[in-house]
Design an enzyme around this catalytic site. Structure first.
Site, mmCIF file in Angstrom:
data_model
loop_
_atom_site.group_PDB
_atom_site.id
_atom_site.type_symbol
_atom_site.label_atom_id
_atom_site.label_comp_id
_atom_site.label_asym_id
_atom_site.label_seq_id
_atom_site.Cartn_x
_atom_site.Cartn_y
_atom_site.Cartn_z
ATOM 1 N N HIS A 1 0.831 -1.075 0.148
ATOM 2 C CA HIS A 1 0.170 0.074 -0.063
ATOM 3 C C HIS A 1 0.859 1.109 -0.109
ATOM 4 C CE1 HIS A 1 -3.399 2.422 2.038
ATOM 5 N NE2 HIS A 1 -3.039 3.122 1.050
ATOM 6 N N HIS B 1 1.700 4.940 -2.699
ATOM 7 C CA HIS B 1 1.297 5.517 -3.696
ATOM 8 C C HIS B 1 2.402 6.130 -4.439
ATOM 9 C CE1 HIS B 1 -3.138 5.519 -2.734
ATOM 10 N NE2 HIS B 1 -2.462 5.440 -1.592
ATOM 11 N N HIS C 1 -9.107 1.220 -1.560
ATOM 12 C CA HIS C 1 -9.233 2.184 -0.366
ATOM 13 C C HIS C 1 -10.639 1.998 0.387
ATOM 14 C CE1 HIS C 1 -5.473 3.338 -1.833
ATOM 15 N NE2 HIS C 1 -5.330 4.253 -0.643
ATOM 16 N N GLU D 1 -10.938 4.284 6.103
ATOM 17 C CA GLU D 1 -9.947 5.218 6.537
ATOM 18 C C GLU D 1 -10.935 6.584 6.897
ATOM 19 O OE1 GLU D 1 -6.001 7.942 4.843
ATOM 20 O OE2 GLU D 1 -7.758 7.217 3.452
ATOM 21 N N ASP E 1 2.102 4.066 2.703
ATOM 22 C CA ASP E 1 1.192 5.039 2.092
ATOM 23 C C ASP E 1 1.861 6.100 1.098
ATOM 24 O OD1 ASP E 1 -1.389 6.016 1.315
ATOM 25 O OD2 ASP E 1 -1.825 6.595 3.129
ATOM 26 N N ASP E 2 2.418 7.164 1.500
ATOM 27 C CA ASP E 2 2.881 8.208 0.849
ATOM 28 C C ASP E 2 4.392 8.856 1.689
ATOM 29 O OD1 ASP E 2 0.809 8.977 -1.217
ATOM 30 O OD2 ASP E 2 -0.205 8.859 0.749
#
Length: 330
Positions: A13, A15, A192, A195, A273-274
């Site tokens: 997961h 991006h 997704h 969240e 994630d990021d």
């Protein structure tokens, strides 16, 4: 001290839009005459999910050439290698990339060139999960799936959907047909959910979108029956604890449900994630969680194994990573 970099693992997961390097973005701006959105030290600054997504649109808008995309892909694989990742599934959302809206196939090809060059140089292999944005229409979703079905690019392993659940409202019914077609075309399905929405988003991901993996999914903890369903069906959650804290889903790791979900039998993995935008690494996320929940080596090994098993790597590669993981010692 536990060697989380040496731990054989996957990242499932993450991006690509969250892995930019500030120097590259600034170089893009200089080449195209684009004013910076903020000084260098605040280039990746955002204070909520809405601002975060707007920032992604601006950052991606600075990438205008095939070479820029290929370089980004190569550097992504390098980043994974530095964290000891053996395989990664990376999400790309074409809606964030304004100069590629009419050439998604070309964008995929450019990323593929960078990933292929990186793998040839010894960096880990990468699968591409092409994502819808929650605000898109059902027709736009089907159009993307048809494009992916037409080009059948070997790099593309899955259809995804991301974006702000709270702002978009319930979108499972809107995208159900696109995800059905994606499954029929042989694509995996990762969603997704759970969240910015509650557990209902996770339930829709399973019931309406046929998700075989869920990105985040943490708020399933609010529905014991849903937790039981995830455990029974062994649907893996790609959890990003540092991201959840940064974006205000939970106040602290002590409040985070990753360990409770794990203990309930839900397959969970740790992800970033990021990482550029959140200033973190995968090894830092493992270390923070291991300390917060007093995980021993066997628990850490199980979490890493889940990351590999939940990935879209080919079976032979999974087997090799899991063999190495069995020999891992902290």
């Amino acid at each position: 001290m536990t060697d989380f970099i040496g731990l054989p693992k996957a990242e499932v997961h993450i991006h690509i839009e969250g892995c930019f390097e500030a120097d590259d973005v600034i170089a893009n701006c200089e080449a195209a005459g684009i004013p910076l959105r903020a000084p260098r030290d605040r280039l990746f600054e955002a204070h909520d999910l809405k601002g975060f997504l707007e920032m992604l649109d601006w950052l991606c808008g600075t990438f205008r050439t095939r070479e820029q995309l290929a370089t980004t892909a190569y550097k992504f694989a390098q980043r994974m290698g530095r964290s000891g990742v053996r395989y990664a599934d990376v999400i790309v959302n074409p809606t964030h990339w304004p100069h590629w809206h009419k050439d998604i196939a070309g964008m995929i090809d450019a990323f593929d060139a960078g990933f292929a060059a990186a793998e040839q140089d010894g960096h880990p292999p990468v699968g591409l999960c092409v994502s819808l944005l929650r605000t898109q229409s059902a027709a736009e979703a089907i159009e993307l799936v048809e494009l992916l079905g037409d080009i059948r690019h070997r790099r593309v392993v899955a259809l995804s959907v991301d974006g702000n659940e709270a702002a978009a409202g319930r979108t499972g019914p809107r995208f159900a047909e696109a995800f059905r077609r994606a499954g029929a075309a042989g694509l995996r399905r990762t969603v997704h959910a759970g969240e910015s929405s509650g557990p209902e988003g996770v339930r829709d991901a399973i019931d309406l979108l046929g998700a075989d993996r869920i990105d985040h999914g943490v708020r399933a903890i609010e529905d014991p029956e849903l937790v039981d369903l995830l455990a029974r069906k062994q649907i893996a959650l790609g959890i990003c604890p540092v991201s959840n804290l940064a974006l205000g889903v939970y106040r602290s790791l002590a409040d985070h449900p990753i360990d409770a979900l794990r203990k309930a039998g839900v397959p969970v993995s740790i992800n970033t994630d990021d990482p550029s935008l959140l200033d973190t690494t995968l090894e830092a996320s493992y270390a923070a969680c291991a300390e917060a929940f007093a995980w021993d080596d066997e628990t850490i090994r199980q979490l890493a194994a889940t990351s590999v098993q939940a990935s879209y790597a080919d079976p032979a590669l999974k087997a090799r990573i899991l063999t190495d993981l069995a020999d891992w010692r902290s």
